[in-house]
Design an enzyme around this catalytic site. Structure first.
Site, PDB file in Angstrom:
ATOM      1  N   ASP A 189       0.745  -1.179  -0.046  1.00 12.26           N
ATOM      2  CA  ASP A 189       0.047   0.179  -0.040  1.00 12.26           C
ATOM      3  C   ASP A 189       0.965   1.293  -0.124  1.00 12.26           C
ATOM      4  O   ASP A 189       0.760   2.240  -0.860  1.00 12.26           O
ATOM      5  CB  ASP A 189      -0.639   0.079   1.301  1.00 12.26           C
TER       6      ASP A 189
ATOM      7  N   ASP B 179       1.373   4.044  -3.025  1.00 10.01           N
ATOM      8  CA  ASP B 179       1.278   5.566  -2.431  1.00 10.01           C
ATOM      9  C   ASP B 179       2.468   6.627  -3.097  1.00 10.01           C
ATOM     10  O   ASP B 179       2.206   7.556  -3.444  1.00 10.01           O
ATOM     11  CB  ASP B 179       0.799   5.643  -1.346  1.00 10.01           C
TER      12      ASP B 179
ATOM     13  N   SER C 288     -26.400   9.153   6.783  1.00 10.28           N
ATOM     14  CA  SER C 288     -26.209   8.663   7.923  1.00 10.28           C
ATOM     15  C   SER C 288     -27.470   9.487   8.902  1.00 10.28           C
ATOM     16  O   SER C 288     -28.196   9.961   8.296  1.00 10.28           O
ATOM     17  CB  SER C 288     -24.888   9.664   8.403  1.00 10.28           C
ATOM     18  N   LEU C 289     -27.619   8.795  10.231  1.00 11.55           N
ATOM     19  CA  LEU C 289     -28.714   9.173  10.785  1.00 11.55           C
ATOM     20  C   LEU C 289     -28.480  10.567  11.673  1.00 11.55           C
ATOM     21  O   LEU C 289     -27.609  10.782  12.039  1.00 11.55           O
ATOM     22  CB  LEU C 289     -29.041   8.058  11.963  1.00 11.55           C
TER      23      LEU C 289
ATOM     24  N   GLU D 259     -32.361  -1.300  17.863  1.00  9.67           N
ATOM     25  CA  GLU D 259     -31.204  -2.251  17.847  1.00  9.67           C
ATOM     26  C   GLU D 259     -29.909  -1.245  18.321  1.00  9.67           C
ATOM     27  O   GLU D 259     -29.879  -0.189  18.235  1.00  9.67           O
ATOM     28  CB  GLU D 259     -31.022  -2.585  16.253  1.00  9.67           C
TER      29      GLU D 259
ATOM     30  N   LYS E 190     -26.296   0.170  18.296  1.00  8.07           N
ATOM     31  CA  LYS E 190     -25.516   1.060  17.327  1.00  8.07           C
ATOM     32  C   LYS E 190     -24.162   0.727  17.646  1.00  8.07           C
ATOM     33  O   LYS E 190     -23.442   0.918  18.310  1.00  8.07           O
ATOM     34  CB  LYS E 190     -25.498   2.581  17.524  1.00  8.07           C
TER      35      LYS E 190
ATOM     36  N   ASP F  16     -20.234   0.572  16.951  1.00 11.10           N
ATOM     37  CA  ASP F  16     -19.343   1.529  16.916  1.00 11.10           C
ATOM     38  C   ASP F  16     -18.160   0.875  15.973  1.00 11.10           C
ATOM     39  O   ASP F  16     -17.207   0.678  16.539  1.00 11.10           O
ATOM     40  CB  ASP F  16     -18.723   2.049  18.043  1.00 11.10           C
TER      41      ASP F  16
ATOM     42  N   GLU G 235     -22.266  -3.444   9.704  1.00  9.89           N
ATOM     43  CA  GLU G 235     -21.349  -2.576  10.501  1.00  9.89           C
ATOM     44  C   GLU G 235     -20.024  -3.458  10.714  1.00  9.89           C
ATOM     45  O   GLU G 235     -20.116  -4.388  11.460  1.00  9.89           O
ATOM     46  CB  GLU G 235     -21.798  -1.870  11.792  1.00  9.89           C
TER      47      GLU G 235
ATOM     48  N   TYR H 274     -27.381  -4.959   9.392  1.00  8.78           N
ATOM     49  CA  TYR H 274     -28.700  -4.447   9.679  1.00  8.78           C
ATOM     50  C   TYR H 274     -29.759  -4.056   8.600  1.00  8.78           C
ATOM     51  O   TYR H 274     -30.635  -3.266   9.017  1.00  8.78           O
ATOM     52  CB  TYR H 274     -28.381  -3.184  10.535  1.00  8.78           C
TER      53      TYR H 274
ATOM     54  N   LYS I  50     -36.069   2.513  14.460  1.00  8.12           N
ATOM     55  CA  LYS I  50     -36.204   2.842  13.093  1.00  8.12           C
ATOM     56  C   LYS I  50     -37.796   2.442  13.016  1.00  8.12           C
ATOM     57  O   LYS I  50     -38.347   1.649  13.722  1.00  8.12           O
ATOM     58  CB  LYS I  50     -35.584   1.731  12.382  1.00  8.12           C
TER      59      LYS I  50
ATOM     60  N   LYS J 199     -27.742   8.201  21.001  1.00  7.58           N
ATOM     61  CA  LYS J 199     -26.471   8.019  21.709  1.00  7.58           C
ATOM     62  C   LYS J 199     -26.444   8.112  23.142  1.00  7.58           C
ATOM     63  O   LYS J 199     -26.970   9.024  23.792  1.00  7.58           O
ATOM     64  CB  LYS J 199     -25.709   9.020  21.110  1.00  7.58           C
TER      65      LYS J 199
ATOM     66  N   CYS K 129      13.628  22.125  30.554  1.00  5.70           N
ATOM     67  CA  CYS K 129      13.180  21.003  29.406  1.00  5.70           C
ATOM     68  C   CYS K 129      13.178  19.656  30.071  1.00  5.70           C
ATOM     69  O   CYS K 129      14.471  19.295  30.433  1.00  5.70           O
ATOM     70  CB  CYS K 129      13.620  21.160  28.036  1.00  5.70           C
TER      71      CYS K 129
ATOM     72  N   CYS L 107      15.761  18.008  27.674  1.00  6.37           N
ATOM     73  CA  CYS L 107      17.280  18.395  27.211  1.00  6.37           C
ATOM     74  C   CYS L 107      17.800  19.408  28.230  1.00  6.37           C
ATOM     75  O   CYS L 107      18.967  19.696  28.193  1.00  6.37           O
ATOM     76  CB  CYS L 107      17.300  19.084  26.003  1.00  6.37           C
TER      77      CYS L 107
ATOM     78  N   CYS M 241      10.155  24.748  25.147  1.00  5.48           N
ATOM     79  CA  CYS M 241      11.494  24.569  25.055  1.00  5.48           C
ATOM     80  C   CYS M 241      11.684  24.925  23.653  1.00  5.48           C
ATOM     81  O   CYS M 241      11.232  24.526  22.752  1.00  5.48           O
ATOM     82  CB  CYS M 241      11.831  22.901  25.052  1.00  5.48           C
TER      83      CYS M 241
ATOM     84  N   CYS N 213      16.780  19.931  20.596  1.00  4.09           N
ATOM     85  CA  CYS N 213      16.221  19.120  21.872  1.00  4.09           C
ATOM     86  C   CYS N 213      15.842  17.876  21.088  1.00  4.09           C
ATOM     87  O   CYS N 213      15.181  17.606  20.183  1.00  4.09           O
ATOM     88  CB  CYS N 213      14.856  19.834  22.227  1.00  4.09           C
TER      89      CYS N 213
HETATM   90 ZN   LIG Z   1      14.021  20.554  25.339  1.00  2.00          ZN
END
Ligand SMILES: [Zn+2]
Length: 660
Positions: A33, A37, A82-83, A112, A114, A116, A169, A221, A282, A306, A400, A403, A418, A423
């Protein structure tokens, strides 16, 4: 000069065509891939500079077939909308009321979970799986059939003729997510923020063998193309055909039942082995979907409810400080490990010192932490009632942590910096930013590679990128001659990028992509920008006092001046790509071709012509205005004579350039 580029264009075109064929037709990819690219972008950059060498069948011309990431675009026959969504019970009740008002009291609903994950569309033709795509922007997604096939629970044949579209999904269970991230951690690779990102990334992998190891799962679904009156019935049919469908789906006649089902799914949330972020409600009767229709963007027959972001409290043990790419110091909360939304949290960002003061967060506090959607967990607030007497205020560091250099406050007192350009914490970040896509766009220099180059002493600082010893790179384990050559080509190609990219790549505080473009367009060259006063800088669109000061002081810091000088010596382009303001001349709007031996470099003349408003062409045709002819001119001169094109010498050309 351009012969080498022409050859590289030919070479890349042929190579990418072969890769396309291997991937699409033979289903046997010959390159990864990222490699594809990188080469693709190199070709595109070269083609932009030498349009006269572009092949008619160049892979870059197959617009729409390849998306970022090297997959094929797929146009959805029915848009994947989308809903609409809400976090409020009152708004959900409002939705139910409106539906009943428009469609009558006999409306039923399904509720039902949802999931993720990543929405996908699966197409079956005469009972056989044919193609799958991601949702994308709803109208057009990416084809991902090769990876969908790796989901074992998905039937590839179904007892139904005709064209069917099934939506679902794709997700990755939490346990698999933790395992994969653990492996990545051990291999020093960057971690996925959440299971959804991992699922999305896995679907885009070019190598199905690799994606199959990720353990993708799916819940379906929706079923389109099969005669049914009810959504619930569709789900039942999908189940009968062997598709995974959630057990938590409920059919509800009354609003009270809807709310019960929503609550039931919420209670199950913690117990499920995968992430859900709400419930989908729904209308069950499918003929009502058409009657209710959609607004511009969302259907009127469904809504997502949600569940609120999850919060949990824990003890803040300590506050540590992280140095970012720009040198900004970020306070980080070190927490007693606590389980939140399925993962163990032991650190959370505190953003900046101003926020720390505003929220009055102290070491030893019991704090509320929150995880909403995919963001890094954050500290919401300390629980004051539980504050102990020995909770201590945070003292910002003076030096820092990486450093040891003294730190400086920003003018508004929000950020601590810093400012040491050497650094080490900033070095890796600065290098990665420099080679990133929107900056110098050097393919093949991901985080792992840069870290390795740093470890091996191949790189110590940005200018080293242009003095890489490729024999050494090639001799590294897992590198080889081919990838070293690819890297070299990518590094070389980056030198031609215009000033705006170089400016952005330098990582000047407050100078993003847009500001870099505006600065480049305004000043035209690095030289002029470096001489600009704060007043002149603020004259640039969108550049205010703070930004101007940041640029001004950066360009006067000895370390930055040395950096710019080094890059200039390496041959980087320090000119803007925007056309310079043209001057009126006798050549305005005319076309010119140069031929023969000229007394000054042709490039110089071409620039003069362009500055005078002329178009510089490469071939002679009847519509050409002037052929500028040097000594020993050949076929172009003959052709121009035949076509009656005006033939002028250098002197005449220079005169026309200066004439108004
Ligand atoms: Zn630094």
């Amino acid at each position: 000069m351009s012969a080498a580029e022409r050859e590289r264009i030919d070479q890349l075109t042929a190579l990418l065509q072969k890769a396309d064929e291997a991937y699409y037709t033979l289903a046997d990819p010959i390159m990864g891939d990222g490699e594809y690219d990188g080469l693709y972008r190199e070709l595109r950059a070269l083609e932009a500079r030498f349009p006269q060498y572009v092949h008619a069948d160049s892979p870059t011309r197959r617009i729409g077939e390849r998306l970022e990431g090297g997959s094929r675009a797929f146009v959805h026959s029915v848009p994947m909308l989308s809903l609409g969504n809400t976090y409020e019970q009152a708004e959900l009740e409002d939705f139910l009321r409106k539906v009943r008002r428009d469609s009558g009291d006999h409306v039923r609903f399904t509720v039902e979970p949802k999931i993720d994950g990543v929405a996908v569309s699966l197409h079956y033709r005469d009972g056989v799986f044919s193609v799958a795509a991601t949702r994308g922007d709803g109208l057009q997604g990416e084809e991902i059939s090769h990876n969908i096939r790796t989901i074992r629970s998905l039937p590839l044949e179904i007892p139904a003729a005709g064209a069917m579209e099934i939506r679902g999904e794709v997700y990755i269970p939490r346990q698999a997510f933790e395992r994969i991230n653990q492996q990545r951690l051990e291999q020093g690779e960057s971690l996925y923020a959440n299971p959804r990102n991992l699922a999305a990334g896995s679907l885009k992998l070019l190598d199905p063998a690799q994606s199959s190891r990720r353990g993708l799962q799916i819940f379906c679904y929706s079923l389109q193309g099969f005669p049914h009156d009810s959504h619930f019935q569709c789900l039942q049919t999908l189940r009968d055909w062997g598709f995974p469908v959630s057990d938590l789906v409920r059919q509800c006649a009354s609003d009270a039942e809807v709310w019960d089902a929503v609550q039931h799914i919420r209670q199950q949330r913690e117990l499920l082995p995968f992430d859900i972020d709400g419930a989908v409600i729904k209308v069950d009767q499918l003929h009502l979907h058409e009657e209710l229709g959609t607004t511009a963007k969302i259907p009127r027959y469904a809504i997502a409810y949600k569940y609120e972001a999850q919060q949990v409290s824990t003890r803040l043990r300590d506050i540590t400080f992280q140095v970012g790419r720009t040198g900004v110091i970020t306070p980080v909360a070190e927490l007693d490990p606590v389980l939140l939304a399925g993962s163990t949290i032991s650190r959370a960002t505190l953003h900046n010192f101003e926020e720390l003061r505003r929220k009055d967060i102290r070491i030893g506090d019991q704090v509320l932490i929150e995880k909403g959607g995919d963001v890094i967990p954050k500290v919401v607030k300390p629980i004051m009632a539980l504050r102990s007497a020995d909770a201590s205020e945070v003292v910002p560091p003076e030096n820092c942590p990486e450093c040891g250099s003294p730190l400086h406050w920003s003018d508004n007192g929000v950020h601590l910096y810093c400012q040491n350009p050497l650094c080490p914490a900033q070095r890796l970040g600065a290098l990665l930013h420099f080679v990133s896509r929107d900056a110098m766009d050097i393919a093949g220099m991901g985080e792992k590679v840069v870290q390795r180059f740093l470890d091996e002493g191949i790189l110590t600082d940005i200018p080293d990128i242009y003095h890489l010893v490729y024999e050494r790179v090639a001799s590294l384990d897992g590198f080889g001659v081919k990838s070293a050559l690819n890297l070299q080509a990518s590094v070389e190609a980056s030198k031609a990028h215009p000033l705006e990219r170089v400016l952005f790549a330098l990582g000047i505080r407050h100078v993003g992509k847009k500001t870099a473009q505006l600065l480049a367009r305004h000043f035209g060259s690095m030289e002029r920008l470096m001489q600009a006063s704060i007043e002149e800088l603020t004259a640039v669109e969108e550049v205010g006092e703070i930004v101007a000061r940041s640029i001004y002081s950066f360009l006067r810091e000895p370390a930055s001046v040395a950096l710019v000088e080094a890059l200039k010596r390496s041959g980087l382009n320090m000119e803007s790509s925007a056309p310079r303001a043209q001057v009126a001349s006798g050549l305005s709007g005319r076309s010119v071709v140069f031929t023969g031996k000229l007394s000054r470099p042709r490039k110089e003349y071409e620039e003069m012509a362009q500055l005078g408003g002329a178009r510089v062409l490469s071939g002679v045709s009847g519509s050409l205005d002037y052929l500028v002819c040097g000594e020993d001119a050949g076929s172009k001169l003959d052709k121009a004579r035949k076509l009656g094109v005006a033939i002028i010498d250098e002197e005449e050309f220079v005169r026309l350039c200066s004439a108004e």
